[in-house]
Every structure is written in structure tokens, then in C-alpha cells.
Scaffold this motif. Structure first.
Motif, PDB file in Angstrom:
ATOM      1  N   ALA A 951       0.821  -1.217   0.000  1.00 52.94           N
ATOM      2  CA  ALA A 951       0.000   0.000   0.000  1.00 52.94           C
ATOM      3  C   ALA A 951       0.848   1.257   0.000  1.00 52.94           C
ATOM      4  O   ALA A 951       0.547   2.235  -0.703  1.00 52.94           O
ATOM      5  CB  ALA A 951      -0.929  -0.014   1.222  1.00 52.94           C
ATOM      6  N   THR A 952       1.941   1.254   0.760  1.00 54.92           N
ATOM      7  CA  THR A 952       2.791   2.449   0.846  1.00 54.92           C
ATOM      8  C   THR A 952       3.428   2.767  -0.502  1.00 54.92           C
ATOM      9  O   THR A 952       3.421   3.909  -0.952  1.00 54.92           O
ATOM     10  CB  THR A 952       3.879   2.241   1.921  1.00 54.92           C
ATOM     11  N   SER A 953       3.984   1.743  -1.144  1.00 51.42           N
ATOM     12  CA  SER A 953       4.642   1.960  -2.443  1.00 51.42           C
ATOM     13  C   SER A 953       3.649   2.427  -3.501  1.00 51.42           C
ATOM     14  O   SER A 953       3.954   3.321  -4.295  1.00 51.42           O
ATOM     15  CB  SER A 953       5.320   0.668  -2.918  1.00 51.42           C
ATOM     16  N   ILE A 954       2.465   1.822  -3.518  1.00 43.78           N
ATOM     17  CA  ILE A 954       1.452   2.220  -4.508  1.00 43.78           C
ATOM     18  C   ILE A 954       1.004   3.657  -4.243  1.00 43.78           C
ATOM     19  O   ILE A 954       0.890   4.474  -5.163  1.00 43.78           O
ATOM     20  CB  ILE A 954       0.243   1.257  -4.479  1.00 43.78           C
ATOM     21  N   ALA A 955       0.787   3.997  -2.969  1.00 41.47           N
ATOM     22  CA  ALA A 955       0.358   5.359  -2.622  1.00 41.47           C
ATOM     23  C   ALA A 955       1.438   6.372  -2.962  1.00 41.47           C
ATOM     24  O   ALA A 955       1.144   7.466  -3.480  1.00 41.47           O
ATOM     25  CB  ALA A 955       0.019   5.430  -1.134  1.00 41.47           C
ATOM     26  N   ASN A 956       2.699   6.047  -2.701  1.00 39.57           N
ATOM     27  CA  ASN A 956       3.797   6.976  -2.986  1.00 39.57           C
ATOM     28  C   ASN A 956       3.996   7.194  -4.479  1.00 39.57           C
ATOM     29  O   ASN A 956       4.639   8.169  -4.884  1.00 39.57           O
ATOM     30  CB  ASN A 956       5.104   6.459  -2.368  1.00 39.57           C
ATOM     31  N   ASN A 957       3.482   6.274  -5.294  1.00 33.79           N
ATOM     32  CA  ASN A 957       3.618   6.388  -6.752  1.00 33.79           C
ATOM     33  C   ASN A 957       2.261   6.522  -7.426  1.00 33.79           C
ATOM     34  O   ASN A 957       2.087   6.133  -8.583  1.00 33.79           O
ATOM     35  CB  ASN A 957       4.353   5.158  -7.294  1.00 33.79           C
ATOM     36  N   ASP A 958       1.316   7.073  -6.700  1.00 33.75           N
ATOM     37  CA  ASP A 958      -0.075   7.135  -7.157  1.00 33.75           C
ATOM     38  C   ASP A 958      -0.222   7.762  -8.541  1.00 33.75           C
ATOM     39  O   ASP A 958      -1.060   7.351  -9.339  1.00 33.75           O
ATOM     40  CB  ASP A 958      -0.909   7.905  -6.126  1.00 33.75           C
ATOM     41  N   SER A 959       0.598   8.770  -8.849  1.00 34.73           N
ATOM     42  CA  SER A 959       0.467   9.479 -10.131  1.00 34.73           C
ATOM     43  C   SER A 959       0.797   8.581 -11.326  1.00 34.73           C
ATOM     44  O   SER A 959       0.449   8.908 -12.465  1.00 34.73           O
ATOM     45  CB  SER A 959       1.380  10.708 -10.150  1.00 34.73           C
ATOM     46  N   LEU A 960       1.456   7.463 -11.081  1.00 39.14           N
ATOM     47  CA  LEU A 960       1.821   6.564 -12.180  1.00 39.14           C
ATOM     48  C   LEU A 960       0.643   5.743 -12.686  1.00 39.14           C
ATOM     49  O   LEU A 960       0.678   5.225 -13.797  1.00 39.14           O
ATOM     50  CB  LEU A 960       2.922   5.587 -11.726  1.00 39.14           C
ATOM     51  N   PHE A 961      -0.398   5.607 -11.846  1.00 39.29           N
ATOM     52  CA  PHE A 961      -1.441   4.623 -12.142  1.00 39.29           C
ATOM     53  C   PHE A 961      -2.746   5.263 -12.594  1.00 39.29           C
ATOM     54  O   PHE A 961      -3.196   6.261 -12.030  1.00 39.29           O
ATOM     55  CB  PHE A 961      -1.700   3.763 -10.899  1.00 39.29           C
ATOM     56  N   ASP A 962      -3.348   4.639 -13.612  1.00 44.12           N
ATOM     57  CA  ASP A 962      -4.711   5.030 -14.005  1.00 44.12           C
ATOM     58  C   ASP A 962      -5.717   4.442 -13.028  1.00 44.12           C
ATOM     59  O   ASP A 962      -6.753   5.031 -12.747  1.00 44.12           O
ATOM     60  CB  ASP A 962      -5.026   4.526 -15.418  1.00 44.12           C
ATOM     61  N   THR A 963      -5.407   3.238 -12.517  1.00 42.64           N
ATOM     62  CA  THR A 963      -6.294   2.583 -11.547  1.00 42.64           C
ATOM     63  C   THR A 963      -5.450   1.893 -10.486  1.00 42.64           C
ATOM     64  O   THR A 963      -4.346   1.411 -10.764  1.00 42.64           O
ATOM     65  CB  THR A 963      -7.190   1.515 -12.212  1.00 42.64           C
ATOM     66  N   THR A 964      -5.979   1.857  -9.266  1.00 46.17           N
ATOM     67  CA  THR A 964      -5.384   1.055  -8.204  1.00 46.17           C
ATOM     68  C   THR A 964      -6.480   0.183  -7.606  1.00 46.17           C
ATOM     69  O   THR A 964      -7.621   0.619  -7.472  1.00 46.17           O
ATOM     70  CB  THR A 964      -4.751   1.932  -7.102  1.00 46.17           C
ATOM     71  N   VAL A 965      -6.119  -1.047  -7.267  1.00 46.32           N
ATOM     72  CA  VAL A 965      -7.110  -2.019  -6.805  1.00 46.32           C
ATOM     73  C   VAL A 965      -6.574  -2.745  -5.582  1.00 46.32           C
ATOM     74  O   VAL A 965      -5.413  -3.184  -5.565  1.00 46.32           O
ATOM     75  CB  VAL A 965      -7.410  -3.062  -7.912  1.00 46.32           C
ATOM     76  N   ASN A 966      -7.399  -2.904  -4.562  1.00 47.31           N
ATOM     77  CA  ASN A 966      -7.056  -3.741  -3.411  1.00 47.31           C
ATOM     78  C   ASN A 966      -7.289  -5.202  -3.765  1.00 47.31           C
ATOM     79  O   ASN A 966      -8.347  -5.560  -4.274  1.00 47.31           O
ATOM     80  CB  ASN A 966      -7.920  -3.387  -2.201  1.00 47.31           C
ATOM     81  N   ILE A 967      -6.317  -6.036  -3.500  1.00 48.01           N
ATOM     82  CA  ILE A 967      -6.458  -7.471  -3.781  1.00 48.01           C
ATOM     83  C   ILE A 967      -7.033  -8.160  -2.551  1.00 48.01           C
ATOM     84  O   ILE A 967      -6.537  -7.978  -1.460  1.00 48.01           O
ATOM     85  CB  ILE A 967      -5.089  -8.092  -4.152  1.00 48.01           C
TER      86      ILE A 967
END
Length: 967
Positions: A951-967
Motif C-alpha cells: 500500500a505504501t509503495s502504490i500510494a507513494n507512486n499514485d500518479s503513475l497509475f490510471d487505476t489502483t485495486v485492493n487485492i
């Protein structure tokens, strides 16, 4: 035939029928090093050296040394001989493994010169490593403080540090670690030999060296050799170049025995979840059971674990699931310790069912002791074990490799190393004892009345991984604050010096110290599997007439052409359901027992097979794989057709149990398969075949199973109807192709038997409508409760107008072993990273247990420049040619040769196709490699990627993603 060799004393020589080897046990006269040679005519040779390495803490020093000794040595003074070997060796196995009490370095090869080279590099690595000259090895492989300027935050980096952060991202691994820790409070097994991330950073350079100096001595070594060797020559080499350089040294490495507890204990620990799931407990009952050197006891307990927990008919598994205790119940029997652990586990257990878990175990086991274990269960389990031992199919690995590792279960504890090489008398004894109450006695002694046991609960804690990361961050901030200006600058200088050392290439003469085969020593001809085609009643047979020692390998390939998209996830569910449900002829428990009694195994798979000679086409198949002795052929065919023709879905409760079990098994594999999830989701965005895989066994499939489980109460009738519809695909004989691998003289009777089964099916035309595929752009972050990331980037180069060439396979070796290895692993601390270029046109790059996200994507983006400037020397070209060919020439077993032939036949791949690719590899030049740069550039310009991360890595790179999904 026994050989006396100068400098050694032959202590024992005996022919062992079960492995068809004369086993010779030597002792080195000067150092007392132990050598075991399994002598036979097998050209597939194995060497291994092991040391007893009991850890005294959880800093992971045995594991870090396992990595570090392979980073340069006396004869081979380059930074990474291991990777240089991987680039240019014909090895069939090259690795090292850290166990709780030992470290093993095994290799195998079919080429004599290559075998000698590998043995030389490994012996030099373990006895004369460069760790004493170079403290940056510990910084790279273990841990280091990393800070590049005064304003930057202080970080921990290191390969093993990140590897173990990834390893302990799964609740199962957390549980196994804590179980071992709790059961052995007073001995070495209390410590984590792999390293606990929080303790790894306490390892000092002095302690690191002291551990190696103490334990990596010939007097503490166990050397294994196997195959058709000139043993005098090999032992003379080992003595002259290595053992003779040492004196005998007593090494205190004995593995103490944990005294049993007077009273069982209860232990609680925690695992991380991304959202509040308060009832998802992992509960287990764990017992220390005897000693591993008692092989009859170990096989007996292994059979007992199988009987109790591993089959649909297993009484303990059934009892736990029937009471709704968790989504899955399973067993684990760990025999890689002096004192093995027998575990009974349940996953996702409600808090109010926790006590009942232990009560059901007690009640069920007590009932089995009083009433006796059903004979059919024991007979089936014994047959499964016997088939496994007699078949001896090691999936292409050297038999010597597995047998050598097996000897360590007794040899390392100063017992006869041949204990685990024999089984005839053992099987006879267990068969004789099955009606004497022996197995019931094992239950009573080791499971019911064993005070050396613990009850373990693992409770969910929301965001625990983020809490741990924050704690580490704060700790590092305080460390940085405590440093004065001079200390801070010293660490900055050390980091910069480390970075520079990583970027400094090895000297040419150091690289050339690694021995290399010549180009002309390589076989230019492909090793194509043997097969022929035949037809009976319009059904195609793909036949490999190979010596199988009376084993019939029978595969049913069911064409899934024309199956609608909505049915595909249900076909995926059938992979996990078939043979576990009632049929017209059997209740599911009886079916399970019949399978164990008559077959050597049955498996179900779904595959998308690319037709490389027809662009954008693939063959979708459901595969039923079985194996049995020829005298069980009638039952083999009967059981297959009972499953594919008579399965009932009317027992909704049983269907639901299996759905929960499937969901549980997929969840358990998430963290270990993060790289596969990342690249599979990526490829499914632009590849129809990969999208098919996602629907039938990937993340899309997993989410569908979760949805069905959650909505079961309202949608169960619809689910059953969909399962029946998917199952109806099997009723059409026109969809079947049969793969048969068996001795030539048994081919015709096998075909006649198979025909009797197929004749029960009707033949109707197959629809040709394909399911609709809509490509989508993938820039996705998948969040899971772990501490590391898996970063995938790629696209299909054929869609961009480029063609496949065999040279891509060499480029895959180059990128995986050079650019990506150095940039992603060595410099930036990921555990691994590799490239892939597939004949379908799919190209991707993916990292494994990676602390980074954006940095890794940036490394991928620089790939075209690296490839464009490739200018390999002839030595390097030959080295990468060897490494590439090595990956293609894995030795066949009867079953793998037959299955490979069947897949080739199904997609019309010819020997000429495989030879063309091989010729292109041999003819690859620098110009060929550089010509691929444009395809890579165009692929990366599509800017498609998927990150399976915390979660931390995805949040810190949030601008890279069009979508984020919890598995």
C-alpha cells in the motif's frame, strides 16, 4: 565397484538396488571431510557440498553467507561468478539453499567439462571467498545504510533484507516461522536462519566473517557426487586444489535436541491485511514428532498426514470443513529439521470457531484410534507413496541431486547417509504394520498425547505492513539524527563509494578466469521429442513409444473452442472440483480412495497454447493428466470417464467447501507469485490468450471465485447451473485428442482401452465462435498486504510490426543476467528481475521482491539504449549462447518428453520450427542483437505496466497509475 583413492579412506561401499547405484563413502584423511559417491552410468552428473550451519540468532548470517560466497573468490576474483556461470554454463541445476541447520551448494550437468568447471567455482567460492577482502559484499547481499546526500532519508538496502521482507509478507510464512520459534525455545531452531528483517540489520561484518570461518571448513563438510565419473580423478582434484590446503579442525556444529515440554503451549502472532477482516484467523495445532533419522517413522507420519488431511476423503479435513471451521484445512509435515514438525492448520477461521477447531481435532483423532483408520484410506496412501518412490520421476532434474539432498536428512546428524536412499524393506514393514494398529498408535503417541506441542493463532491486523514500515522509517530517522556531521558525511561517502563499486565493471582477466566451453562443443541439433500420430474413430492419438517401466502416461486434451466467455471461469473452477465431487458410480470419498488405490496421480489443467505459425491464434484446452501402472489400465480409463462423464453438482454444500478451498489456496500463493500476477495482468490487456488465462486461472478468476463465495446464499442455483453448463463441454467426443506415453509393446492395448472410454461419449460438431476480446491499456497498481513490490512492463512487439527471431532468446539471457541483474538487483536491492520475449510477440520485464517502483520502471525505459550499444566480444557471445542453449536443453523424462510432444503436435510445431529457432540463436551477432532495440523502444513507448505492491509503495507512486485495486 569400490575404488581406493590416495588421500582418502573408503569406509563403506554397497550396492543399493532402489537407486541402482553403488554407494561409496569416503573420509578425507587430512581434514576428515566426508564424501559420498553414488556410482552408476548416468551421464547426468551431480556435485554438492554442504556444511552444518546452526544459527545463533536471527540475523540471517547463514543465508547471507550463502549469497555472499558466490560473489567472488581466490581463483575467480570477479564480483559475481555465480551470474557468470549462469550466463555461460550447460548446467541443469545451479543453486544454493539455506536450511534451518545446514547450507547446501548443489550443481548438475551432463557435460563433463562443464561439470568440472562448476565444481571448481563452487569449491573455490565456499572455501576461499572474497568476503574477507571486500566488505561491500555484505553491504550488497545482506544489508547496508543507504544515503546519497544530507537531505535524503536514511534507508536500509540489501538483497537478503528485501528477500526476507517478501518472504514474511504471507501469513503462512509468518506462521511457520513463529511455530518453529515457539516449539524450540532453547536450541538453534528458535532462530530464523533466513534472517528476520528486523534482525538482519544487526549483523556486523565481524560476526559475518566469524560464522564463515567457523563453519565453512572441510572438517564440517559433506560432499556428494553422483553419476558416471572418473572418481579417482575427481577426488584427486578436490584434494589437490582444496582439501589439502586445510588441517583437521574440530567444529562444534552439533544440533542439540529440544527437551519436550511438560505442558502444551498457546501462542498468538499477527499478519497484515489491507482492510478490516476481524474473523480471518489462521489456527494450527503443531507437534514435534520424533527424529528425522528414523525414516520408517517419517514415512509413516507422512502417510498419516496424507490420510488425515490431503485428500477429499481425509477424515480430519472432512470433519473440520463440515463444521464450517475455516475456508480450508490442510497439513504440513516438515522433515528438514532434526526434530520434525507435524502441523494441522485451518485458514480464515471465525473467532467463535477457534476453540471448536481444537475440539474437532481431538474428537476425530480419538475416534480413529478407537475405531481404526479405514483400510482403504491406508491402502491408497501406501500405494501413492510406493508409486512415487518407484517411478522416480524428478521432472528432468538429476536423480543424484534429489538423492544427495535426501541424504542430508540423516548424514548431517551423524547417521548413515544411505537411510534415505532405501525404501523396499521400509514399504514391506509399513504394509505389514497397517493392520496391527501401528498408524493408530502414531496418532495416539504423536498427536493426541504429545505435550511437545503448541496451539498457534495468527490474527489479522489492518495495515500491519505499513505500521512496520513506519517503525523502520522512524528508527532510521533517529539513527540519522544521532549522527554528527562527520559521521553523516562518512556514510554518504560510503554509499557513493558503494554505488561506484557497483558500476565499475570487472577486469577482463577476472572475467576470463571463469572457464568456458568452446562454440564447437555445443550441439547445434535440437533435441526434439519422439512421437507419432494415429487415428481411431476420428479421434487423434499423439503417441510417444518410450520406455516407461510399465507406467502408462495418459492425457486427455479437451478442445475448448467455441466456449462462451461467461463459461470460462467455471471451467477454471472445474480444475479444482473434478475428482472431489460425487459421481454416479462413487461418493466423492470413495472416488478419492479409488484414485489413490489404482493411479499414480491425476491432474487437471487449463492451457492456452499459442500457434506460433498462425498469427494471433491459440488453442484452448482442458487437460486431464493421469498415470498408472499398466496392470491398472482398465481402472485408469474407468476413473477418467467416471470423472468427465458422471460428475454430479447436486451436493451444494460440498461445492461450496471446494470453492472456499480453492479461494484459500489462491490466497496462499499470492505473495510468492507476485511477479506472475503482475505480468499476467499486464499481458491480458493486449493478448487474447493471456486474457483467457486470466479468466480461467489468473487474478480475474480469483476475484470471480471470491465473488461467488461472498454471494453464495443468493446465487448458488445460478452457480450450479453454470458449472453444469461448463461441464457439458466434456460430453463431446469430437473435442478429444489423446496423448499416450508408454512402452511400444503396450501402445495397442492402451489405445483399445481408451477407445472403450471414449465410446461412452457422443460426437457433435464444435462451435467456432471465439469469445470477444477488447484490449485495454494497463497502468495498474494492485495493492496487497506485503512489504515488497513486483513491477512488470511490456507489450506485444508483433502488434507493432516486428517479427520474432531466435536471437531474442539470447537477448533474454543477456538482459536477465547482465543489465537487469546489475541495475535492479545488485544496485537497487530487488531479489530478482528478468526479461521475456515470447514467440507470440509478448515482451515483458518484471522484478521480484523489489523495494522500488518508479526507479525500476525507469531502468526498463533505458533498455533500448543499452541494447542499441551492445558490442559483445566473441567470448561473451559464446558465453550467452551457452547460457541460452542450456535453458533449452533440459533433459527429458518419459512423462515430460511425452507431454512436450503432445503440446507440439496440438499446435503444429515441427522439428524444423524448433531447429530454425536454434539456428537463429547460433547465428546471432551483435548486429542481430542491436536490431532488437527498436522493437523494445516501441514496446516501452506504449507505457503499459502493472505493479503488484504494498500500500505504501502504490500510494507513494499514485500518479503513475490510471487505476489502483485492493487485492
Amino acid at each position: 565397484m569400490a575404488h581406493n583413492v590416495k588421500g582418502y579412506t573408503l569406509q563403506q561401499s554397497e550396492y543399493i538396488k532402489e537407486i541402482d547405484c553403488t554407494v561409496n563413502l569416503y573420509e578425507h584423511d587430512k581434514t576428515k571431510a566426508r564424501i559420498l559417491y553414488m556410482e552408476n552410468n548416468d551421464p547426468h552428473k551431480t556435485f554438492g557440498i554442504a556444511f552444518r550451519t546452526p544459527p545463533h540468532d536471527s540475523t540471517g548470517v547463514p543465508h547471507i553467507i550463502e549469497h555472499s560466497v558466490l560473489c567472488g573468490s581466490r581463483k575467480f576474483p570477479l564480483k559475481d561468478p555465480f551470474i557468470e556461470l549462469s550466463k555461460g554454463s550447460l548446467n541443469t541445476y545451479l543453486n544454493a539453499m539455506t536450511y534451518p541447520d545446514k547450507t547446501i551448494y548443489p550443481i548438475s550437468s551432463q557435460n563433463d567439462a562443464d561439470f568440472h568447471n562448476l565444481m571448481d567455482v563452487y569449491l573455490d567460492a565456499v572455501f576461499f571467498p572474497n568476503i574477507y577482502k571486500n566488505d561491500t559484499i555484505l553491504m550488497q547481499e545482506g544489508w547496508r545504510y543507504h544515503i546519497e546526500d544530507k537531505e535524503a532519508p536514511l534507508e536500509y538496502k540489501g538483497v537478503v533484507y528485501n528477500e526476507m521482507k517478501g518472504a514474511f509478507s504471507s501469513p503462512e510464512e509468518v506462521g511457520f516461522r513463529k511455530i518453529k520459534e515457539a516449539l524450540f525455545p532453547d536450541i538453534t531452531y528458535h532462530n530464523e536462519s533466513g534472517g528476520a528483517p528486523e534482525a538482519i540489520v544487526d549483523l556486523s561484518y565481524e560476526d559475518f566473517l566469524a560464522f564463515h570461518k567457523k563453519y565453512y571448513h572441510p572438517s564440517n563438510s559433506y560432499i556428494g557426487l553422483y553419476g558416471n565419473l572418473d572418481i579417482e580423478e575427481v577426488l584427486h582434484f578436490i584434494d589437490k586444489d582444496y582439501l589439502s590446503h586445510f588441517e583437521y579442525q574440530p567444529v562444534d556444529s552439533q544440533i542439540a535436541k529440544q527437551a519436550p515440554f511438560e505442558k502444551a503451549k498457546e501462542v498468538t502472532t499477527y499478519y497484515s491485511v489491507t482492510e478490516d477482516k476481524p474473523n480471518q484467523l489462521y489456527v494450527s495445532y503443531n507437534c514435534v514428532t520424533g527424529e528425522t533419522v528414523d525414516r520408517e517413522l517419517m514415512v509413516g507420519l507422512g502417510i498419516l498426514e496424507y490420510v488425515l488431511l490431503e485428500t477429499p476423503a481425509s477424515p480430519l479435513k472432512k470433519a473440520l470443513l463440515s463444521e464450517g471451521i475455516g475456508e480450508d484445512a490442510f497439513g504440513a509435515f516438515q522433515t528438514h529439521l532434526k526434530q520434525p514438525i507435524f502441523s494441522i492448520m485451518a485458514k480464515n477461521v471465525n473467532q467463535d470457531k477457534k476453540a471448536r477447531f481444537y475440539e474437532v481435532i481431538q474428537e476425530t483423532l480419538q475416534s480413529l484410534v478407537e475405531k481404526g483408520i479405514p483400510r482403504s484410506l491406508l491402502n491408497g496412501a501406501l500405494q501413492v507413496k510406493e508409486f512415487e518412490l518407484r517411478e522416480g520421476d524428478f521432472k528432468g532434474y538429476s536423480k543424484g541431486l534429489l538423492w544427495y539432498i535426501g541424504t542430508m536428512k540423516s548424514w548431517i546428524y551423524d547417521e548413515d547417509p544411505t537411510i534415505y536412499l532405501r525404501y523396499e524393506t521400509l514399504l514391506e514393514n509399513l504394509k505389514a504394520k497397517k493392520d496391527t494398529g501401528y498408524f493408530e498408535g502414531l496418532i495416539e503417541k504423536y498427536l493426541l498425547n504429545n505435550t511437545h506441542s503448541i496451539k498457534m493463532t495468527i490474527e489479522p491486523k489492518v495495515g500491519l505492513d505499513a505500521i512496520i514500515e513506519e517503525k523502520v522509517k522512524n528508527k532510521l530517522a533517529k539513527i540519522k539524527e544521532s549522527w554528527d556531521e562527520e559521521t553523516l558525511q562518512a556514510y554518504i561517502n560510503k554509499t557513493l563509494a558503494f554505488n561506484e563499486s557497483q558500476q565499475t565493471p570487472d577486469a577482463l582477466e577476472a572475467i576470463q578466469s571463469i572457464p568456458l566451453l568452446k562454440r564447437e562443443e555445443l550441439d547445434r541439433k535440437t533435441n526434439f521429442p519422439r512421437f507419432r500420430k494415429d487415428k481411431k474413430n476420428d479421434t487423434e492419438y499423439i503417441i510417444s513409444p518410450i520406455f516407461t517401466n510399465q507406467v502408462v502416461y495418459l492425457n486427455h486434451f479437451i478442445d475448448l473452442e467455441g466456449v462462451e466467455e461467461e463459461s470460462l471461469p467455471y471451467l477454471g473452477m472445474l480444475v479444482g472440483m473434478l475428482s472431489k465431487l460425487d459421481t454416479k458410480s462413487y461418493a466423492y470419498e470413495d472416488l478419492s480412495m479409488a484414485i489413490d488405490e489404482h493411479l499414480g496421480g491425476i491432474e487437471f489443467h487449463i492451457q492456452a497454447l499459442h500457434k506460433v505459425n498462425q498469427e494471433n491464434t491459440f488453442k484452448k484446452v482442458f487437460v486431464v493428466k493421469t498415470k498408472a501402472l499398466f496392470n491398472q489400465l482398465e481402472e485408469q480409463v474407468k476413473l477418467v470417464h467416471t470423472i468427465i462423464n458422471e460428475t454430479s453438482f447436486d451436493d451444494k454444500r460440498r461445492v461450496r467447501e471446494i470453492i472456499k478451498e480453492m479461494k484459500s489456496m489462491m490466497e496462499m500463493s499470492l505473495s510468492g507469485d507476485g511477479h506472475k500476477i503482475a505480468y499476467s495482468v499486464l499481458l491480458a490487456g493486449f493478448s487474447q490468450a493471456e486474457y483467457f488465462d486470466e479468466l480461467t486461472k489468473g487474478l480475474v478468476f480469483y476475484k470471480k471465485v471470491c465473488q461467488i463465495d461472498e454471494e453464495w446464499d443468493t446465487n448458488q442455483d445460478e452457480v450450479i447451473a453454470n458449472l453444469k453448463k461448463a461441464y457439458s463441454v466434456f460430453m463431446n467426443r469430437s473435442r478429444y485428442t489423446i496423448g499416450l506415453t508408454v512402452d511400444e509393446e503396450l501402445v495397442n492395448p492402451c489405445m483399445e482401452a481408451v477407445e472403450q472410454g471414449l465410446n461412452q461419449l457422443e460426437s457433435t460438431s464444435i462451435p467456432t465462435t471465439a469469445f470477444e476480446f477488447k484490449p485495454r491499456i494497463i497502468r495498474e497498481g494492485l495493492i496487497y498486504p506485503g512489504n515488497v513490490n513486483y513491477v512488470a512492463m511490456g507489450y506485444n512487439f508483433k502488434k507493432l510490426g516486428f517479427k520474432y527471431h531466435g536471437g531474442y532468446l539470447m537477448l533474454k539471457t543477456i538482459l536477465s543476467m547482465d543489465y537487469l541483474w546489475n541495475e535492479v538487483r545488485v544496485k537497487n536491492g530487488a531479489y530478482g528481475c528478468f526479461a521475456d520475449f515470447r514467440k507470440s510477440g509478448n515482451m515483458f520485464f518484471v522484478s521480484y521482491r523489489d523495494p522500488n517502483v518508479a526507479k525500476t520502471l525507469e531502468i526498463y525505459r533505458k533498455l533500448p539504449d543499452y541494447v542499441e550499444n551492445l558490442n559483445l566480444s566473441e567470448r561473451e557471445m559464446v558465453q550467452y549462447l551457452i547460457g541460452t542453449i542450456s535453458g533449452m536443453d533440459f533433459p527429458y523424462t518419459a512423462s515430460t518428453e511425452g507431454y512436450t510432444a503432445q503440446v507440439y503436435a496440438l499446435v503444429d510445431t515441427t522439428e524444423a520450427d524448433i531447429q530454425k529457432t536454434r539456428d537463429e540463436i547460433f547465428n546471432t551477432t551483435n548486429e542481430t542483437l542491436r536490431s532488437f532495440a527498436e522493437a523494445i523502444r516501441k514496446v516501452l513507448e506504449q507505457n503499459e505496466y502493472c505493479v503488484f505492491g504494498n500500500a505504501t509503495s502504490i500510494a507513494n507512486n499514485d500518479s503513475l497509475f490510471d487505476t489502483t485495486v485492493n487485492i
